[in-house]
Enzyme design. Sequence first.
Site, PDB file in Angstrom:
ATOM      1  N   GLU A  55       0.827  -1.204   0.000  1.00  0.00           N
ATOM      2  CA  GLU A  55       0.000   0.000   0.000  1.00  0.00           C
ATOM      3  C   GLU A  55       0.864   1.258   0.000  1.00  0.00           C
ATOM      4  OE1 GLU A  55      -0.173  -2.726   1.887  1.00  0.00           O
ATOM      5  OE2 GLU A  55      -2.127  -2.913   2.873  1.00  0.00           O
ATOM      6  N   CYS A 108       0.482   1.503   7.296  1.00  0.00           N
ATOM      7  CA  CYS A 108      -0.184   1.850   6.030  1.00  0.00           C
ATOM      8  C   CYS A 108      -1.435   2.682   6.294  1.00  0.00           C
ATOM      9  CB  CYS A 108      -0.523   0.601   5.235  1.00  0.00           C
ATOM     10  SG  CYS A 108       0.941  -0.189   4.527  1.00  0.00           S
TER      11      CYS A 108
END
Length: 160
Positions: A75, A115
């Site tokens: 991500e 993330c």
Amino acid sequence: MKKQKIEIALEVFESVSELPKSIQELMNKAQQACKNAYAPYSRFRVGAALRLASGTIVLGNNQENAAFPSGLCAERVAVFSAGANFPNETITALAITVQAESHEVTEAIAPCGACRQSLAEYEQKQKSPIAIYFRGESGDIIKVASIMDLLPLGFDAKYL
């Protein structure tokens, strides 16, 4: 003292075919990115694909390192790449998928805490939410309208 309850809203899709066509494409791109992950230590591959408002798709996958803290999740690879290469574009959607070498992952795997924090920063920067779709290798696909659904008490610049 009082107790408060925090609830999140999410949507659950039973198959990729239930997703809008544009998200099906994004999920397929995430699956392709997953195959190119560098995961010799965990043997757990993660692929991410995000769409910019212009329609451009940016891919990311996990990149591991023998010095474990030096690796990076899929991500963040995708988001940081978008930020570096398309700094003034808005991220509208992100698709994430995984593949383990030792077993089939049948549950949707959400982004890790680091993330989540990075995605929250980009939502704040662009002043708009990022729709996030995540899944395992098979099974349900989860959609949240914003990373703040997964990080309701997040830290941001207003505290600095």
